[in-house]
Design an enzyme around this catalytic site. Structure first.
Site, PDB file in Angstrom:
ATOM      1  N   ASP A  17     -17.009   7.807   7.064  1.00 56.71           N
ATOM      2  CA  ASP A  17     -17.680   7.276   5.867  1.00 56.71           C
ATOM      3  C   ASP A  17     -16.794   6.207   5.215  1.00 56.71           C
ATOM      4  O   ASP A  17     -16.341   6.342   4.084  1.00 56.71           O
ATOM      5  CB  ASP A  17     -17.998   8.387   4.864  1.00 56.71           C
ATOM      6  CG  ASP A  17     -16.748   9.117   4.355  1.00 56.71           C
ATOM      7  OD1 ASP A  17     -16.783   9.610   3.207  1.00 56.71           O
ATOM      8  OD2 ASP A  17     -15.740   9.163   5.080  1.00 56.71           O
ATOM      9  N   ASP A  21      -9.421   4.915   3.974  1.00 53.60           N
ATOM     10  CA  ASP A  21      -8.641   5.555   5.044  1.00 53.60           C
ATOM     11  C   ASP A  21      -9.439   5.704   6.321  1.00 53.60           C
ATOM     12  O   ASP A  21      -8.872   5.757   7.420  1.00 53.60           O
ATOM     13  CB  ASP A  21      -8.056   6.884   4.572  1.00 53.60           C
ATOM     14  CG  ASP A  21      -9.097   7.861   4.063  1.00 53.60           C
ATOM     15  OD1 ASP A  21     -10.124   7.419   3.521  1.00 53.60           O
ATOM     16  OD2 ASP A  21      -8.875   9.082   4.207  1.00 53.60           O
ATOM     17  N   ASP A  22     -10.781   5.741   6.195  1.00 50.18           N
ATOM     18  CA  ASP A  22     -11.612   5.747   7.401  1.00 50.18           C
ATOM     19  C   ASP A  22     -11.400   4.470   8.205  1.00 50.18           C
ATOM     20  O   ASP A  22     -11.322   4.489   9.427  1.00 50.18           O
ATOM     21  CB  ASP A  22     -13.089   5.836   7.032  1.00 50.18           C
ATOM     22  CG  ASP A  22     -13.434   7.040   6.204  1.00 50.18           C
ATOM     23  OD1 ASP A  22     -13.071   7.059   5.011  1.00 50.18           O
ATOM     24  OD2 ASP A  22     -14.066   7.973   6.738  1.00 50.18           O
ATOM     25  N   ASN A 161      -9.075  18.546  -3.835  1.00 52.76           N
ATOM     26  CA  ASN A 161      -8.888  17.276  -4.559  1.00 52.76           C
ATOM     27  C   ASN A 161     -10.042  17.006  -5.524  1.00 52.76           C
ATOM     28  O   ASN A 161      -9.853  16.707  -6.678  1.00 52.76           O
ATOM     29  CB  ASN A 161      -8.638  16.082  -3.617  1.00 52.76           C
ATOM     30  CG  ASN A 161      -9.666  15.949  -2.497  1.00 52.76           C
ATOM     31  OD1 ASN A 161     -10.745  16.551  -2.566  1.00 52.76           O
ATOM     32  ND2 ASN A 161      -9.327  15.158  -1.472  1.00 52.76           N
ATOM     33  N   GLU A 167     -12.103  20.186  -1.084  1.00 49.75           N
ATOM     34  CA  GLU A 167     -11.764  18.832  -0.616  1.00 49.75           C
ATOM     35  C   GLU A 167     -13.065  18.039  -0.498  1.00 49.75           C
ATOM     36  O   GLU A 167     -14.121  18.594  -0.148  1.00 49.75           O
ATOM     37  CB  GLU A 167     -11.049  18.973   0.748  1.00 49.75           C
ATOM     38  CG  GLU A 167     -10.711  17.674   1.423  1.00 49.75           C
ATOM     39  CD  GLU A 167     -11.905  17.080   2.152  1.00 49.75           C
ATOM     40  OE1 GLU A 167     -12.723  17.865   2.680  1.00 49.75           O
ATOM     41  OE2 GLU A 167     -12.058  15.853   2.153  1.00 49.75           O
ATOM     42  N   ASN A 169     -14.747  15.944   1.580  1.00 53.18           N
ATOM     43  CA  ASN A 169     -15.679  15.923   2.712  1.00 53.18           C
ATOM     44  C   ASN A 169     -16.480  17.215   2.816  1.00 53.18           C
ATOM     45  O   ASN A 169     -17.670  17.193   3.132  1.00 53.18           O
ATOM     46  CB  ASN A 169     -14.927  15.677   4.022  1.00 53.18           C
ATOM     47  CG  ASN A 169     -14.443  14.251   4.151  1.00 53.18           C
ATOM     48  OD1 ASN A 169     -15.003  13.341   3.537  1.00 53.18           O
ATOM     49  ND2 ASN A 169     -13.370  14.063   4.896  1.00 53.18           N
ATOM     50  N   HIS A 241      -5.577  10.198   4.852  1.00 49.28           N
ATOM     51  CA  HIS A 241      -6.125  11.452   5.379  1.00 49.28           C
ATOM     52  C   HIS A 241      -6.707  11.279   6.788  1.00 49.28           C
ATOM     53  O   HIS A 241      -6.389  12.029   7.706  1.00 49.28           O
ATOM     54  CB  HIS A 241      -7.253  11.952   4.466  1.00 49.28           C
ATOM     55  CG  HIS A 241      -6.883  12.122   3.020  1.00 49.28           C
ATOM     56  ND1 HIS A 241      -6.235  13.233   2.521  1.00 49.28           N
ATOM     57  CD2 HIS A 241      -7.092  11.298   1.961  1.00 49.28           C
ATOM     58  CE1 HIS A 241      -6.079  13.101   1.214  1.00 49.28           C
ATOM     59  NE2 HIS A 241      -6.574  11.932   0.838  1.00 49.28           N
ATOM     60  N   ASP A 242      -7.596  10.306   6.930  1.00 49.00           N
ATOM     61  CA  ASP A 242      -8.405  10.235   8.146  1.00 49.00           C
ATOM     62  C   ASP A 242      -7.601   9.819   9.371  1.00 49.00           C
ATOM     63  O   ASP A 242      -7.790  10.363  10.465  1.00 49.00           O
ATOM     64  CB  ASP A 242      -9.584   9.275   7.930  1.00 49.00           C
ATOM     65  CG  ASP A 242     -10.513   9.772   6.834  1.00 49.00           C
ATOM     66  OD1 ASP A 242     -11.298   8.965   6.305  1.00 49.00           O
ATOM     67  OD2 ASP A 242     -10.459  10.979   6.505  1.00 49.00           O
TER      68      ASP A 242
HETATM   69  O1  RIB Z   1     -10.594  14.176   0.822  1.00 45.07           O
HETATM   70  C1  RIB Z   1     -10.258  13.083   1.638  1.00 45.07           C
HETATM   71  C2  RIB Z   1     -11.442  12.630   2.429  1.00 45.07           C
HETATM   72  O2  RIB Z   1     -12.460  12.205   1.535  1.00 45.07           O
HETATM   73  C3  RIB Z   1     -11.158  11.416   3.330  1.00 45.07           C
HETATM   74  O3  RIB Z   1     -11.965  11.484   4.473  1.00 45.07           O
HETATM   75  C4  RIB Z   1     -11.576  10.249   2.495  1.00 45.07           C
HETATM   76  O4  RIB Z   1     -12.045   9.143   3.274  1.00 45.07           O
HETATM   77  C5  RIB Z   1     -12.729  10.827   1.741  1.00 45.07           C
HETATM   78  O5  RIB Z   1     -13.870  10.719   2.562  1.00 45.07           O
HETATM   79 CA    CA Z   2     -13.430   9.699   5.111  1.00 46.42          CA
END
Ligand code: RIB
Ligand code: CA
Length: 316
Positions: A17, A21-22, A161, A167, A169, A241-242
């Site tokens: 998505d 970071d993706d 988070n 979290e 996702n 993260h990704d």
């Molecule tokens: O919590 C981190 C995730 O949520 C990562 O994949 C970031 O891209 C967001 O989608």
């Molecule tokens: Ca992501």
């Protein structure tokens, strides 16, 4: 002819998505893996933006990879986003230029199911909400058995988070996550426990920017935007993260993991979207009807992971 090193790279289909970071994860998968395809999902921002961002990332990096558009909404949950972190369009304030590519299809779920059937030794890496993966499991209940691995960036045994315990996702589509954890074991859960330890900041952005390629300058801009947001929260660097989830597939020896039952909380007023991870000794839960066990990733050689992510970007 495939070189030995290229042949050793795992085949990856990336469900994402984009998202700051993706986008870095796309570059990381293309360098350290064999990126078979990209599917997009609603998450950080809406599906039109996440799809546009996947296409523009592939274009900037000159990647020959298809992008397939996926789910525009969660299965049941209301549509939320993370635009306050990723910016209104999902890629911060980075100038993207004209998009000269289009999607290969509007049916990411069909692509995931078809590719799992046709490509051997395929790793599905999902780094956004798990809507597409859950829908693919509904279309092909044997999906997991066709994959060499199913790795997610998501959840966290002892971290959250978007809430103290959830979290993004998993929280954005907890019903989809519950289906995936219940029906696609084992999942390798690359959650906040480990991704909060892989932090990139100004020095990494400088290394990227000094490489001077369109892709490395693009990624440097994404990272600079990400850690500007993180500094607003008192952090000195940004968790990528990704891309960390990608390295967990391409370089598994850098990570510490163990097997535990994981279930997704759907009903708690304060805990909806939590990945409830049972770390009790197996003997203590042997008599209970235990949920499926998954590979929970706890820790990593963070500097080695960081260097591999930077390597991928500066080589793009
Ligand atoms: O919590 C981190 C995730 O949520 C990562 O994949 C970031 O891209 C967001 O989608
Ligand atoms: Ca992501």
């Amino acid at each position: 002819m495939t070189t030995d090193r290229a042949a050793a790279k795992p085949r990856i289909v990336l469900d994402c998505d984009p998202g700051l970071d993706d986008a870095i994860a796309i570059l990381t998968a293309a360098h350290h893996g064999r990126l078979v395809g990209i599917t997009t999902v609603n998450g950080n921002v809406g599906i039109e933006h996440t799809t546009h961002n996947a296409l523009i990332t592939a274009q900037v990096a000159g990647l020959d990879v298809e992008v397939h558009r996926g789910a525009a909404r969660p299965l049941i949950a209301p549509t939320m986003d993370a635009a306050r972190i990723h910016g209104a369009t999902g890629l911060g304030d980075v100038a993207l230029g004209e998009l000269r590519r289009s999607v290969a299809s509007d049916d990411a779920v069909a692509f995931l199911c078809d590719t799992a059937r046709s490509v051997d030794d395929l790793h599905l890496v999902a780094v956004g909400p798990l809507t597409n993966v859950a829908l693919a499991l509904r279309r092909d209940p044997d999906l997991r058995s066709r994959l060499a691995g199913l790795t997610i960036m998501g959840g966290g045994a002892h971290a959250g988070n978007v809430t103290p315990v959830a979290e993004f996702n998993v929280w954005a589509d907890p019903e989809a996550a519950a289906i995936v954890f219940r029906e696609a074991a084992p999942v390798t859960m690359v959650g906040l426990d480990v991704t909060h330890k892989v932090l990139l900041g100004g020095s990494e952005a400088s290394r990227m920017r000094s490489a001077g390629t369109p892709a490395s300058r693009f990624a440097a801009g994404l990272l600079e935007y990400a850690y500007d947001r993180c500094r607003e929260f008192g952090l000195e660097a940004a968790p990528v993260h990704d891309a960390t989830a990608i390295i967990a597939v391409t370089h598994p020896h850098l990570f510490r993991r163990s097997s535990h039952p994981v279930t997704v909380e759907l009903h708690g007023e304060h805990t909806r979207g939590m990945t409830v991870t049972d770390v009790r000794p197996p003997a203590a839960i042997a008599a209970e009807p235990a949920p499926p066990a998954h590979d929970v990733v706890w820790d990593a050689d963070a500097q080695a992971v960081i260097d591999l992510i930077v390597e991928a970007v500066v080589s793009a």
